[in-house]
Design an enzyme around this catalytic site. Structure first.
Site, PDB file in Angstrom:
ATOM      1  N   ASP A  37       3.163   4.155  -9.979  1.00 35.04           N
ATOM      2  CA  ASP A  37       4.239   3.155  -9.869  1.00 35.04           C
ATOM      3  C   ASP A  37       5.461   3.506 -10.716  1.00 35.04           C
ATOM      4  O   ASP A  37       6.143   2.619 -11.238  1.00 35.04           O
ATOM      5  CB  ASP A  37       3.745   1.759 -10.267  1.00 35.04           C
ATOM      6  CG  ASP A  37       2.705   1.191  -9.327  1.00 35.04           C
ATOM      7  OD1 ASP A  37       2.309   1.899  -8.386  1.00 35.04           O
ATOM      8  OD2 ASP A  37       2.292   0.040  -9.534  1.00 35.04           O
ATOM      9  N   CYS A  75      -0.728   2.866  -3.509  1.00 36.83           N
ATOM     10  CA  CYS A  75      -1.584   3.801  -4.237  1.00 36.83           C
ATOM     11  C   CYS A  75      -2.683   4.455  -3.405  1.00 36.83           C
ATOM     12  O   CYS A  75      -2.714   5.667  -3.227  1.00 36.83           O
ATOM     13  CB  CYS A  75      -2.208   3.055  -5.419  1.00 36.83           C
ATOM     14  SG  CYS A  75      -3.640   3.842  -6.126  1.00 36.83           S
ATOM     15  N   HIS A 131      -9.554   5.536  -7.012  1.00 36.32           N
ATOM     16  CA  HIS A 131      -9.116   4.464  -6.112  1.00 36.32           C
ATOM     17  C   HIS A 131      -9.248   4.810  -4.623  1.00 36.32           C
ATOM     18  O   HIS A 131      -8.436   4.382  -3.802  1.00 36.32           O
ATOM     19  CB  HIS A 131      -7.687   4.030  -6.424  1.00 36.32           C
ATOM     20  CG  HIS A 131      -7.473   2.566  -6.174  1.00 36.32           C
ATOM     21  ND1 HIS A 131      -6.312   1.911  -6.466  1.00 36.32           N
ATOM     22  CD2 HIS A 131      -8.303   1.619  -5.648  1.00 36.32           C
ATOM     23  CE1 HIS A 131      -6.408   0.638  -6.140  1.00 36.32           C
ATOM     24  NE2 HIS A 131      -7.623   0.432  -5.647  1.00 36.32           N
ATOM     25  N   ASN A 273       3.876   6.206  -5.595  1.00 37.09           N
ATOM     26  CA  ASN A 273       4.762   5.420  -4.727  1.00 37.09           C
ATOM     27  C   ASN A 273       5.977   5.060  -5.564  1.00 37.09           C
ATOM     28  O   ASN A 273       6.054   5.404  -6.751  1.00 37.09           O
ATOM     29  CB  ASN A 273       4.084   4.170  -4.160  1.00 37.09           C
ATOM     30  CG  ASN A 273       3.252   3.387  -5.159  1.00 37.09           C
ATOM     31  OD1 ASN A 273       2.015   3.352  -5.076  1.00 37.09           O
ATOM     32  ND2 ASN A 273       3.904   2.769  -6.123  1.00 37.09           N
TER      33      ASN A 273
END
Length: 484
Positions: A37, A75, A131, A273
């Site tokens: 981020d 993500c 993730h 991102n």
């Protein structure tokens, strides 16, 4: 006179072994660094004036600084694209992220980057955020081609307790780890330790995935104090998080230098991102309703979660002394291109992969040659899609009320002037392409999963502990919501 068997073997080995050694020496080590981020303009090489990132800037200055490096808007999809070389809509990971209460993960029939590189003789490691599936160990990194794993399975966690809502999400080689420390420092230290343990004769692939500067906004006080000049307290802490990230990247580069590996190591850096601009995508551990969200995406519209440039065009650079020319690289590159590019550098076969969406962009990275890519698929979802062809970009929201945006990014990179009304033919052409891609798409697993939850609630069935997909495993990662 014919050679005896011992003489033949001697000649054969003398002819083969030098070639084999040369091939091994030609395989670069790969240190692939992903921030979480991070705003496009929150690094010095993209013009930040209040946050200093000298170590990242040095990599950019000595290598390729990308102006059109694209990822997915969130993500999980970006990380899936990196691991597969395929757009996430191919296997159902195109929408949102994998919530901690969900049991799905990245399709195990996909042949992942670490598996590919491992077959080519690489040692493989993930240090940081995964993730891509946590509820079942079949989705975990150690089961997907990584020789070594350390860090978080999900990814949004307290930087000091390594937990979310009191449940630990910190593992080493599948076992939970209880330790003290700030996650960014712990990941950096482990990466240095890993590099120090490497044998120069065997190439390695280190996927170093920091969770910084994702929410919650936390940093050691010493880093916050570096930015007393920043008036806004959240921006000040966010700056401290980035400074700590930069320091640890500097430590990793220094370790490569000290070990004598730097000249044969490719380093790639980018964000997963765009920086967060919408509170909807800020995560579940931070109440951002009373703060100013600190990320800066510079000239690009919107941020994380959106299909605008601010959500998908990220700060990025690559550095490999003697192999990548120092320059600004203008060509389009997408995260899916990394797989075939690294596989080619490593001399690895991609025959076990499903059809790749990525293309080899090494000449673009190393020499700034025109990109072989003319199209970017930002995403394909049942309710929206976005596509770039050349300079034209279409964003199509198909939910009622529908809307269509068309931009010429060469003339309008900030996406201020919607040209759709005046270019009906171009809109129709690009919508046809998106519609064709949608027919190839798998159903978004996030939506399927959430629909199950809705149906249970409608029928008054309580969500039991086992419903999160973890079963009876006491070492399960935390139950985290969908916003990270």
């Amino acid at each position: 006179m014919p050679l005896t068997i011992p003489q033949f073997l001697t000649v054969f080995l003398c002819s083969v072994l030098p070639v084999t050694s040369a091939q091994a020496a030609d395989k670069p080590n790969i240190v692939y660094i992903v921030a979480d981020d991070l705003g496009w303009k929150d690094v010095g090489f993209n013009g930040s004036t209040d946050i200093q990132t000298p170590n990242i800037d040095a990599l950019a200055a000595g290598g390729a600084k990308f102006t059109q490096f694209y990822v997915q808007p969130m993500c999980t999809p970006t990380r899936a694209a990196l691991m597969t070389g395929r757009y996430p809509f191919r296997y159902g990971l195109q929408t949102a992220v994998i919530p901690s209460v969900s049991g799905y993960g990245l399709d195990t029939s996909e042949w992942l980057m670490p598996q590919c590189l491992k077959e080519a003789g690489y040692k493989t490691a993930i240090i940081g955020k995964w993730h891509l599936g946590h509820a079942d160990k079949k989705y975990w990194p150690k089961q997907r081609g990584f020789d070594y794993q350390y860090g978080a399975m999900i990814g949004e966690l307290d930087y000091f307790t390594h937990s979310e809502h009191g449940v630990l999400d910190w593992f080493r080689d599948n076992a939970p780890v209880h330790e003290k420390g700030y996650t960014t420092n712990l990941l950096g230290a482990d990466a240095v330790k890993y590099i120090n343990a490497q044998d120069a004769k065997k190439p390695f692939y280190l996927y170093l995935a920091f969770n910084a500067p994702h929410t919650p906004y936390q940093a050691p006080q010493e880093y916050i104090d570096r930015y007393k000049n920043i008036e806004d307290p959240t921006r000040r802490t966010y700056a401290g998080m980035i400074a700590c990230l930069d320091d640890n990247i500097g430590r990793v580069v220094a370790a490569l230098d000290k070990k004598g590996l730097r000249d044969n190591t490719l380093i790639v850096f980018h964000s997963d991102n765009g920086g967060t601009r919408n509170a909807m995508f800020a995560g579940v551990m931070a109440d951002v309703s009373k703060i100013k969200i600190p990320c800066d995406n510079g000239p690009y519209h919107e941020g994380k979660g959106s299909l605008f440039e601010g959500g998908t065009r990220v700060c990025a650079c690559a550095n490999w002394p003697g192999h990548i020319q120092a320059r600004t690289v203008e060509g389009m590159i997408h995260a899916v291109d990394i797989y075939p590019t690294l596989a080619a550098l490593a001399g690895a076969s991609t025959t076990k992969c499903k059809p790749l969406d990525g293309v080899n962009v090494w000449d673009t990275i190393a020499e700034g040659k025109p990109s072989p890519r003319s199209e970017i698929v930002y995403n394909v979802e049942p309710f929206r899609g976005a596509l770039r062809q050349g300079d034209w970009k279409l964003i199509w929201r198909s939910m009622l009320p529908t809307s269509v945006d068309l931009y010429n990014l060469a003339e309008d990179p900030s996406e201020k002037n919607n040209l759709a009304p005046a270019n009906a033919d171009k809109v129709a052409e690009m919508q046809k392409r998106l519609d064709a891609l949608a027919k190839e798409a798998a159903k978004p697993l996030f939506l399927v999963d959430q629909m199950k939850v809705v149906m249970k609630n409608m029928h008054g069935e309580p969500l039991m502990p086992g419903d999160d997909g973890f079963g009876d495993d006491d070492n399960r990662p935390p139950k985290i919501g969908a916003g990270h």
